[in-house]
Enzyme design. Structure first.
Site, PDB file in Angstrom:
ATOM      1  N   SER A 161       0.836  -1.008   0.049  1.00 28.41           N
ATOM      2  CA  SER A 161      -0.108   0.081  -0.036  1.00 28.41           C
ATOM      3  C   SER A 161       0.845   1.231   0.107  1.00 28.41           C
ATOM      4  CB  SER A 161      -1.022   0.167   1.139  1.00 28.41           C
ATOM      5  OG  SER A 161      -1.185   1.133   1.341  1.00 28.41           O
ATOM      6  N   TYR A 174      -2.567  -1.380  10.045  1.00 34.17           N
ATOM      7  CA  TYR A 174      -2.622  -1.604   8.646  1.00 34.17           C
ATOM      8  C   TYR A 174      -1.407  -1.161   7.955  1.00 34.17           C
ATOM      9  CZ  TYR A 174      -4.108  -1.325   3.614  1.00 34.17           C
ATOM     10  OH  TYR A 174      -4.309  -1.437   2.401  1.00 34.17           O
TER      11      TYR A 174
HETATM   12  N1  LIG Z   1      -8.660  -0.570  -2.310  1.00 29.10           N
HETATM   13  C1  LIG Z   1      -7.524   0.303  -2.100  1.00 29.10           C
HETATM   14  O1  LIG Z   1      -7.516   1.412  -2.247  1.00 29.10           O
HETATM   15  C2  LIG Z   1      -6.125  -0.159  -1.721  1.00 29.10           C
HETATM   16  C3  LIG Z   1      -4.960   0.277  -2.045  1.00 29.10           C
HETATM   17  C4  LIG Z   1      -3.846  -0.065  -1.501  1.00 29.10           C
HETATM   18  C5  LIG Z   1      -3.671  -1.423  -1.279  1.00 29.10           C
HETATM   19  N2  LIG Z   1      -4.781  -2.118  -1.186  1.00 29.10           N
HETATM   20  C6  LIG Z   1      -4.453  -3.343  -0.933  1.00 29.10           C
HETATM   21  O2  LIG Z   1      -5.076  -4.478  -2.011  1.00 29.10           O
HETATM   22  C7  LIG Z   1      -5.512  -5.609  -1.212  1.00 29.10           C
HETATM   23  C8  LIG Z   1      -6.803  -6.048  -1.609  1.00 29.10           C
HETATM   24  O3  LIG Z   1      -7.575  -4.842  -1.118  1.00 29.10           O
HETATM   25  P1  LIG Z   1      -9.460  -4.452  -1.610  1.00 29.10           P
HETATM   26  O4  LIG Z   1      -9.345  -2.891  -1.671  1.00 29.10           O
HETATM   27  O5  LIG Z   1      -9.592  -5.259  -2.860  1.00 29.10           O
HETATM   28  O6  LIG Z   1     -10.057  -4.966  -0.293  1.00 29.10           O
HETATM   29  P2  LIG Z   1     -11.219  -5.752  -0.090  1.00 29.10           P
HETATM   30  O7  LIG Z   1     -12.323  -5.821  -1.323  1.00 29.10           O
HETATM   31  O8  LIG Z   1     -11.750  -5.550   1.221  1.00 29.10           O
HETATM   32  O9  LIG Z   1     -10.632  -7.317  -0.025  1.00 29.10           O
HETATM   33  C9  LIG Z   1     -10.101  -7.898   1.004  1.00 29.10           C
HETATM   34  C10 LIG Z   1     -10.088  -9.420   1.017  1.00 29.10           C
HETATM   35  O10 LIG Z   1      -9.481  -9.862   2.125  1.00 29.10           O
HETATM   36  C11 LIG Z   1     -10.233 -10.839   2.583  1.00 29.10           C
HETATM   37  N3  LIG Z   1      -9.979 -11.043   4.019  1.00 29.10           N
HETATM   38  C12 LIG Z   1     -10.152 -10.150   5.069  1.00 29.10           C
HETATM   39  N4  LIG Z   1      -9.911 -11.029   6.182  1.00 29.10           N
HETATM   40  C13 LIG Z   1      -9.763 -12.076   5.917  1.00 29.10           C
HETATM   41  C14 LIG Z   1      -9.427 -13.224   6.446  1.00 29.10           C
HETATM   42  N5  LIG Z   1      -9.414 -13.290   8.025  1.00 29.10           N
HETATM   43  N6  LIG Z   1      -9.017 -14.486   5.922  1.00 29.10           N
HETATM   44  C15 LIG Z   1      -9.070 -14.449   4.769  1.00 29.10           C
HETATM   45  N7  LIG Z   1      -9.528 -13.331   3.852  1.00 29.10           N
HETATM   46  C16 LIG Z   1      -9.605 -12.505   4.497  1.00 29.10           C
HETATM   47  C17 LIG Z   1     -11.976 -10.284   2.615  1.00 29.10           C
HETATM   48  O11 LIG Z   1     -12.741 -11.337   2.500  1.00 29.10           O
HETATM   49  P3  LIG Z   1     -14.079 -11.028   2.832  1.00 29.10           P
HETATM   50  O12 LIG Z   1     -14.757 -10.885   1.548  1.00 29.10           O
HETATM   51  O13 LIG Z   1     -14.395 -12.266   3.555  1.00 29.10           O
HETATM   52  O14 LIG Z   1     -14.143  -9.744   3.929  1.00 29.10           O
HETATM   53  C18 LIG Z   1     -11.543  -9.758   0.847  1.00 29.10           C
HETATM   54  O15 LIG Z   1     -11.956 -10.828   0.076  1.00 29.10           O
HETATM   55  C19 LIG Z   1      -5.386  -5.374   0.194  1.00 29.10           C
HETATM   56  O16 LIG Z   1      -4.202  -6.251   0.409  1.00 29.10           O
HETATM   57  C20 LIG Z   1      -5.298  -3.933   0.351  1.00 29.10           C
HETATM   58  O17 LIG Z   1      -4.300  -3.772   1.509  1.00 29.10           O
HETATM   59  C21 LIG Z   1      -6.038  -1.673  -1.614  1.00 29.10           C
END
Ligand SMILES: NC(=O)c1ccc[n+]([C@@H]2O[C@H](COP(=O)([O-])OP(=O)(O)OC[C@H]3O[C@@H](n4cnc5c(N)ncnc54)[C@H](OP(=O)(O)O)[C@@H]3O)[C@@H](O)[C@H]2O)c1
Length: 199
Positions: A161, A174
């Protein structure tokens, strides 16, 4: 996160068979980035192992990939907050039995946790976020290294991130976990493991 990513053109479209024959496990595959990566990897010919904690979400992604006519995916239920050593070992054994190798792992799953000053940060939330976002991807990578070594050229991607480079005061566990994840990636990269790339 990786300077090589900056070299990929913004309008990059992979060849239809770019990932044909590849087996790739993606955590957090039920939603967001993990889901998008799973669908696009399958579109490019990969057999995707959809990992996550919510079976209904994973099944929807499974159906979407099957409907596309891409290679049939697999589902690997794994709650990173509560998985035990047996769960990790069983996953590695199942992948070995079903596929014989693993060409890639994408650690996309993450929890956001609280966004509050550290003075008020909830300690149980701190522990949970560090476990899911840092310790669990480390364990999963370590357990899957024998599977990855059976590929000619495997890759492990740790999704980081911008909060690592641009530290903000309220991002708490985080930001700390993502910084730690980049350290894990860096240490693994410097350990010069043949045929393995960490990004
Ligand atoms: N969105 C952004 O702007 C952004 C920016 C920088 C980096 N990132 C990174 O990109 C990645 C994806 O983010 P996203 O935005 O796509 O978030 P997201 O839609 O919230 O996806 C996160 C995923 O992690 C899963 N998860 C959470 N806790 C878990 C657990 N205990 N065991 C297994 N799976 C679990 C969630 O499952 P559930 O569906 O069951 O909750 C969900 O499928 C992350 O690593 C995040 O840090 C995102």
């Amino acid at each position: 996160m990786n300077s090589e990513c900056d070299m990929i053109p913004k309008q990059f479209t992979p060849d239809a068979e770019l990932l044909a024959g590849r087996v790739i496990l993606i955590t957090g595959a039920g939603s967001g980035l993990g889901k998008a990566l799973a669908v696009e990897s399958a579109r490019a010919g990969a057999t995707v192992i959809l990992s996550g904690r919510n079976g209904a979400k994973l099944e929807r992604v499974y159906d979407e990939i099957e409907t596309m006519g891409a290679p049939r995916p697999a589902i690997a239920m794994l709650d990173l907050a509560s998985a035990t050593a047996v769960d990790y070992d069983n996953l590695a054994k199942t992948i070995d039995a079903e596929f014989g190798k693993l060409d890639g792992v994408v650690h996309a799953a993450a929890l956001l946790g609280d966004r509050t000053p550290l003075e008020q940060y909830d300690v149980p939330t701190w522990c949970r976020v560090l476990h899911v976002n840092l310790t669990a991807p480390f364990i999963l990578t370590q357990v899957l290294l024998p599977n990855l070594r059976k590929s000619a050229d495997a890759s492990v991607i740790f999704v980081s991130s911008g909060v690592v480079k641009n530290q903000r005061p309220f991002w708490g566990a985080y930001a700390v976990a993502k910084s730690g994840l980049e350290s894990v990636r860096s240490m693994l990269s410097k350990n010069s493991m043949a045929n393995l790339t960490f990004a």
